[in-house]
Scaffold this motif. Structure first.
Motif, PDB file in Angstrom:
ATOM      1  N   GLU A 218      12.880  34.493  52.880  1.00 61.00           N
ATOM      2  CA  GLU A 218      12.480  34.772  51.494  1.00 61.00           C
ATOM      3  C   GLU A 218      11.646  36.054  51.419  1.00 61.00           C
ATOM      4  O   GLU A 218      10.955  36.415  52.374  1.00 61.00           O
TER       5      GLU A 218
ATOM      6  N   ARG B  82       8.674  17.301  50.595  1.00 56.57           N
ATOM      7  CA  ARG B  82       9.831  17.549  51.470  1.00 56.57           C
ATOM      8  C   ARG B  82      10.208  16.203  52.078  1.00 56.57           C
ATOM      9  O   ARG B  82       9.525  15.722  52.976  1.00 56.57           O
TER      10      ARG B  82
ATOM     11  N   LYS C 139       5.828  23.218  39.864  1.00 58.55           N
ATOM     12  CA  LYS C 139       6.820  24.174  40.371  1.00 58.55           C
ATOM     13  C   LYS C 139       8.206  23.911  39.783  1.00 58.55           C
ATOM     14  O   LYS C 139       9.158  23.621  40.500  1.00 58.55           O
TER      15      LYS C 139
ATOM     16  N   HIS D 119      16.334  21.550  53.396  1.00 60.83           N
ATOM     17  CA  HIS D 119      15.987  20.130  53.345  1.00 60.83           C
ATOM     18  C   HIS D 119      15.835  19.686  51.883  1.00 60.83           C
ATOM     19  O   HIS D 119      15.547  20.492  51.007  1.00 60.83           O
TER      20      HIS D 119
ATOM     21  N   LYS E  64      11.131  35.270  43.740  1.00 59.86           N
ATOM     22  CA  LYS E  64      11.498  35.458  45.152  1.00 59.86           C
ATOM     23  C   LYS E  64      12.967  35.828  45.272  1.00 59.86           C
ATOM     24  O   LYS E  64      13.796  35.308  44.526  1.00 59.86           O
TER      25      LYS E  64
ATOM     26  N   ARG F 297       9.327  30.401  56.349  1.00 59.08           N
ATOM     27  CA  ARG F 297       9.685  29.127  55.738  1.00 59.08           C
ATOM     28  C   ARG F 297      10.211  28.181  56.802  1.00 59.08           C
ATOM     29  O   ARG F 297      10.418  28.562  57.950  1.00 59.08           O
TER      30      ARG F 297
ATOM     31  N   GLU G  15      14.895  33.638  42.687  1.00 58.50           N
ATOM     32  CA  GLU G  15      14.317  32.361  42.302  1.00 58.50           C
ATOM     33  C   GLU G  15      13.046  32.651  41.509  1.00 58.50           C
ATOM     34  O   GLU G  15      12.212  33.435  41.958  1.00 58.50           O
TER      35      GLU G  15
HETATM   36  O1  LIG Z   1       8.630  25.645  51.753  1.00 63.89           O
HETATM   37  P1  LIG Z   1       9.938  25.219  52.283  1.00 63.89           P
HETATM   38  O2  LIG Z   1       9.969  23.775  52.564  1.00 63.89           O
HETATM   39  O3  LIG Z   1      10.386  26.062  53.433  1.00 63.89           O
HETATM   40  O4  LIG Z   1      10.931  25.402  51.070  1.00 63.89           O
HETATM   41  C1  LIG Z   1      11.809  26.401  50.992  1.00 63.89           C
HETATM   42  C2  LIG Z   1      12.239  26.734  49.600  1.00 63.89           C
HETATM   43  O5  LIG Z   1      12.883  25.652  49.002  1.00 63.89           O
HETATM   44  C3  LIG Z   1      13.508  25.967  47.767  1.00 63.89           C
HETATM   45  O6  LIG Z   1      14.154  24.849  47.254  1.00 63.89           O
HETATM   46  C4  LIG Z   1      12.503  26.507  46.788  1.00 63.89           C
HETATM   47  O7  LIG Z   1      11.608  25.500  46.422  1.00 63.89           O
HETATM   48  C5  LIG Z   1      11.746  27.657  47.426  1.00 63.89           C
HETATM   49  O8  LIG Z   1      10.787  28.151  46.531  1.00 63.89           O
HETATM   50  C6  LIG Z   1      11.116  27.229  48.714  1.00 63.89           C
HETATM   51  O9  LIG Z   1      10.409  28.286  49.301  1.00 63.89           O
END
Ligand SMILES: O=P(O)(O)OC[C@H]1O[C@@H](O)[C@@H](O)[C@@H](O)[C@@H]1O
Length: 358
Positions: free
Chosen positions: A38, A216, A130, A110, A101, A14, A206
């Motif tokens: 994760e 993002r 999602k 972020h 997860k 991630r 999660e």
């Molecule tokens: O995919 P990135 O940007 O690393 O996000 C990281 C994580 O953020 C969280 O808020 C969730 O949405 C997770 O399911 C996701 O994996």
């Protein structure tokens, strides 16, 4: 022979750091935070990691009888009726399987927002958005006031947000939110469209719709810069802004909007309890229950589910087949298994993640 399917760890790269507790759970010799914060449990979803497309990540693998690993998704396809069952007279499909997860954050994540199912279908041509839920399992000792951000308490206008995103004025963005304090046992539901960020030092389960779609809107965290294609789901900023739910969630409405209160479904003289943490009245995307086991606990379920042992240990019996369950283990129980029995002398708590009422 009917039985549950256990999963081994399935760590996924991630954009943020974490995972030390997951290393500890896996009994690694030097647990440390890394870019693998994760563990995707029985995942039928591939991760979308820009720049790492050459690596297949996310899909859970399970061993076959001859010892060869096969994608869990492919195993399900071989006997979909047995594994996934029906909802009324409609066969369940892979799109109905929630993505579950373990997430272990070392840093604040972020800011992001995920599409709703309607947005994913109408604007992206994809089956699922999602909407996501958090069940807080542990917080790190060194983090004195663990928190999440969710919803705009003081929403900006669309134009204002656009400018702040373009100039990456994160302090103005952050000022739209209040910290929401979290502690182990808390349950939150974050519907698609609601902006959010998870604070540091949180281990959670999660549960979400089966997709890896995210807007993002904070491009840099702790030295890592999110590549352009990964910011707005490969779309332009106007499409990304369309994802947001700008309606205000003032501080006094935060709990009503996001916090879920467990409801006891049944309880018996031995102290076995089944609670619903998230149900049909909260979302149609998935259902979450918690079984607290003390002695023998007979269960009957029509739908498939992912089980995660969050406390204690014991067994699960289907007919004559008895499987040991230890803390942190995770498994899939097929829809074709209608009756099963948990047993624990020392106490055991299991989170059960089911499909929703689609
Ligand atoms: O995919 P990135 O940007 O690393 O996000 C990281 C994580 O953020 C969280 O808020 C969730 O949405 C997770 O399911 C996701 O994996």
């Amino acid at each position: 022979m009917k039985h549950i399917i256990k999963f081994t760890a399935n760590r996924v790269w991630r954009t943020y750091q974490g995972g030390k507790l997951l290393d500890t759970i896996e009994k690694k010799s030097n647990p440390e935070d890394s870019s693998f914060p994760e563990d995707w449990i029985g995942s039928t979803v591939e991760a979308r990691n820009v720049g790492r497309e050459h690596i297949s990540e996310g899909l859970a693998m399970v061993p076959t009888e001859d010892g060869q690993p096969v994608a869990f998704r492919d195993l399900l396809k071989q006997n979909q009726g047995y594994f996934l069952g029906q909802e009324g007279d409609k066969a369940r499909t892979l799109d109905d399987i929630p993505l579950v997860k373990y997430l272990d954050s070392a840093t604040r994540l972020h800011f992001q927002a995920h599409p709703t199912r309607e947005f994913a279908q109408q604007r992206l041509g994809l089956p699922r958005g999602k909407t996501e839920a958090y069940v807080i399992l542990e917080t790190r000792e060194e983090v004195s006031e663990p928190y999440i951000y969710a919803g705009f308490q003081r929403p900006p206008s669309r134009e204002q947000l656009k400018e702040w995103i373009e100039t990456q004025d994160i302090s103005s963005i952050e000022a739209c939110f209040d910290r929401i304090a979290v502690k182990p046992g808390d349950v939150f539901l974050i519907p698609g469209g609601r902006p959010h960020a998870l604070g540091e030092g949180i281990l959670m389960l999660e549960i979400m719709e089966p997709s890896d779609l995210a807007v993002r809107f904070e491009f840099e965290r702790c030295g890592y810069v999110i590549p352009e294609q990964a910011r707005f789901m490969n779309q332009g900023i106007e499409t990304a802004l369309d994802v947001f739910d700008f309606s205000p969630v003032p501080p006094e409405q935060v709990d009503a909007e996001f916090r879920c209160h467990p409801k006891v479904l049944n309880t018996d003289a031995q102290g076995n309890t089944l609670e619903e943490l998230i149900g049909a009245q909260d979302t149609s995307c998935f259902t979450i229950r918690r079984a607290s086991v003390s002695g023998k606990f007979s269960r009957e379920e029509e739908a498939f589910f992912f089980g995660v042992v969050t406390q204690g240990s014991g067994t699960l019996r289907i007919g004559d087949e008895v499987t040991e369950l230890k803390q942190w283990e995770r498994f899939f129980c097929p829809a074709g298994v209608r009756e099963f029995e948990y047993e624990s002398t020392s106490g055991m708590s299991i989170l059960e993640c089911y499909p929703g009422n689609t």
